[in-house]
Scaffold this motif. Structure first.
Motif, PDB file in Angstrom:
ATOM      1  N   LYS A  18       0.853  -1.194   0.000  1.00 34.88           N
ATOM      2  CA  LYS A  18       0.000   0.000   0.000  1.00 34.88           C
ATOM      3  C   LYS A  18       0.882   1.236   0.000  1.00 34.88           C
ATOM      4  O   LYS A  18       1.860   1.314   0.744  1.00 34.88           O
ATOM      5  N   ASP A  19       0.538   2.213  -0.828  1.00 29.37           N
ATOM      6  CA  ASP A  19       1.195   3.517  -0.855  1.00 29.37           C
ATOM      7  C   ASP A  19       0.178   4.543  -1.318  1.00 29.37           C
ATOM      8  O   ASP A  19      -0.069   4.688  -2.515  1.00 29.37           O
ATOM      9  N   ASP A  20      -0.440   5.223  -0.369  1.00 29.83           N
ATOM     10  CA  ASP A  20      -1.406   6.275  -0.698  1.00 29.83           C
ATOM     11  C   ASP A  20      -1.368   7.341   0.391  1.00 29.83           C
ATOM     12  O   ASP A  20      -0.516   7.295   1.278  1.00 29.83           O
ATOM     13  N   VAL A  24       1.714   3.765   4.191  1.00 31.86           N
ATOM     14  CA  VAL A  24       2.402   2.742   3.406  1.00 31.86           C
ATOM     15  C   VAL A  24       2.434   1.446   4.184  1.00 31.86           C
ATOM     16  O   VAL A  24       2.376   1.436   5.413  1.00 31.86           O
ATOM     17  N   GLU A  25       2.527   0.350   3.428  1.00 36.78           N
ATOM     18  CA  GLU A  25       2.606  -0.978   4.054  1.00 36.78           C
ATOM     19  C   GLU A  25       3.437  -1.882   3.150  1.00 36.78           C
ATOM     20  O   GLU A  25       3.281  -1.860   1.928  1.00 36.78           O
ATOM     21  N   TYR A  26       4.316  -2.673   3.773  1.00 33.91           N
ATOM     22  CA  TYR A  26       5.180  -3.602   3.054  1.00 33.91           C
ATOM     23  C   TYR A  26       5.046  -4.995   3.654  1.00 33.91           C
ATOM     24  O   TYR A  26       4.783  -5.147   4.841  1.00 33.91           O
ATOM     25  N   THR A 121      17.777   1.844   2.260  1.00 32.83           N
ATOM     26  CA  THR A 121      16.485   1.387   1.745  1.00 32.83           C
ATOM     27  C   THR A 121      16.025   2.347   0.671  1.00 32.83           C
ATOM     28  O   THR A 121      15.955   3.552   0.895  1.00 32.83           O
ATOM     29  N   LEU A 122      15.738   1.822  -0.516  1.00 34.62           N
ATOM     30  CA  LEU A 122      15.032   2.548  -1.562  1.00 34.62           C
ATOM     31  C   LEU A 122      13.595   2.057  -1.473  1.00 34.62           C
ATOM     32  O   LEU A 122      13.347   0.846  -1.395  1.00 34.62           O
ATOM     33  N   TYR A 123      12.630   2.959  -1.484  1.00 36.37           N
ATOM     34  CA  TYR A 123      11.292   2.625  -1.020  1.00 36.37           C
ATOM     35  C   TYR A 123      10.272   2.174  -2.059  1.00 36.37           C
ATOM     36  O   TYR A 123       9.317   1.490  -1.720  1.00 36.37           O
ATOM     37  N   ARG A 155       7.734   7.824  -3.078  1.00 35.20           N
ATOM     38  CA  ARG A 155       6.446   7.266  -2.664  1.00 35.20           C
ATOM     39  C   ARG A 155       5.347   8.322  -2.772  1.00 35.20           C
ATOM     40  O   ARG A 155       5.596   9.514  -2.604  1.00 35.20           O
ATOM     41  N   ASP A 156       4.124   7.872  -2.995  1.00 36.06           N
ATOM     42  CA  ASP A 156       2.973   8.769  -3.013  1.00 36.06           C
ATOM     43  C   ASP A 156       2.693   9.318  -1.617  1.00 36.06           C
ATOM     44  O   ASP A 156       2.335  10.474  -1.459  1.00 36.06           O
ATOM     45  N   PHE A 157       2.871   8.498  -0.599  1.00 42.21           N
ATOM     46  CA  PHE A 157       2.515   8.859   0.774  1.00 42.21           C
ATOM     47  C   PHE A 157       3.281  10.077   1.273  1.00 42.21           C
ATOM     48  O   PHE A 157       2.697  11.002   1.836  1.00 42.21           O
ATOM     49  N   ASP A 158       4.600  10.101   1.079  1.00 44.52           N
ATOM     50  CA  ASP A 158       5.408  11.143   1.717  1.00 44.52           C
ATOM     51  C   ASP A 158       6.576  11.651   0.872  1.00 44.52           C
ATOM     52  O   ASP A 158       7.431  12.377   1.375  1.00 44.52           O
TER      53      ASP A 158
END
Length: 191
Positions: A18-20, A24-26, A121-123, A155-158
């Motif tokens: 999830k990325d909104d 985010v969730e991995y 870490t690349l996200y 990322r879209d989130f942040d």
């Protein structure tokens, strides 16, 4: 004084679920293969404004980040996870034209000259189908290793695209270092 990078190991990936705007969730990170090399090339687009007969302003816009990994051998299971392929009931890797690679995070470690390391870490990125080269055996053995490329972005989130930590830093939270390859790092929220 900064320590110099002298190694590369522990290349992992984690599926981005999830990325909104809500977060985010991995999934849990998994090891890709033994590391040979990694090339990370951020692209930035730059424009210069000329005014009063000379350069006046410079604007830079972050672009995609190109990644190329050299690995000893990418297993069928890892190819399936990274590229959206399937392993059928006979244990055979099947690649179909419509397979879609998922977004993933990429995690890795680089040893430093002082015996510590730097963790990265690349996200958010997608891997591309790797090229394959094969050659026949001859009098001297020749290793034929795998190379795979990916394109990473913010990322879209942040808007975060990468985080890193030097394990020898005086203010580094050791719990963050210890958990780097068990879950994708996100800073604690104060609130």
């Amino acid at each position: 004084m900064s320590a110099v990078r002298v190694g590369l190991n522990n290349i992992h990936a984690a599926i981005l679920v999830k990325d909104d705007v809500t977060g985010v969730e991995y999934e849990a990170p998994f090891k890709l293969a033994k590391a040979i090399e990694a090339s990370i090339s951020p692209n930035a687009n730059e424009e210069t404004l000329f005014a009063d007969d000379g350069p006046s302003e410079v604007a830079t816009q972050m672009g995609a980040i190109e990644v190329e990994l050299g690995l000893d051998a990418i297993s069928d299971e890892i190819q399936a996870k990274l590229l959206g392929h399937k392993i059928n009931s006979d244990g055979v890797l099947e690649k179909k034209a419509g397979d879609q690679a998922p977004y993933v995070a990429l995690l890795f470690q680089s040893a430093t000259s002082d015996g510590k390391s730097k963790l990265y870490t690349l996200y958010k990125g997608k891997f591309k189908l790797p090229e394959r080269n094969h050659s026949t055996k001859n009098d001297s053995p020749e290793f034929q290793t795998d190379t795979i490329s990916a394109t990473f972005l913010r990322r879209d989130f942040d808007d975060v695209w990468e985080r890193s930590v030097y394990t020898g830093g005086e203010t580094v939270n050791q719990a963050v270092v210890d958990a780097w390859f068990t879950e994708v790092y996100e800073p604690a929220t104060n609130g």
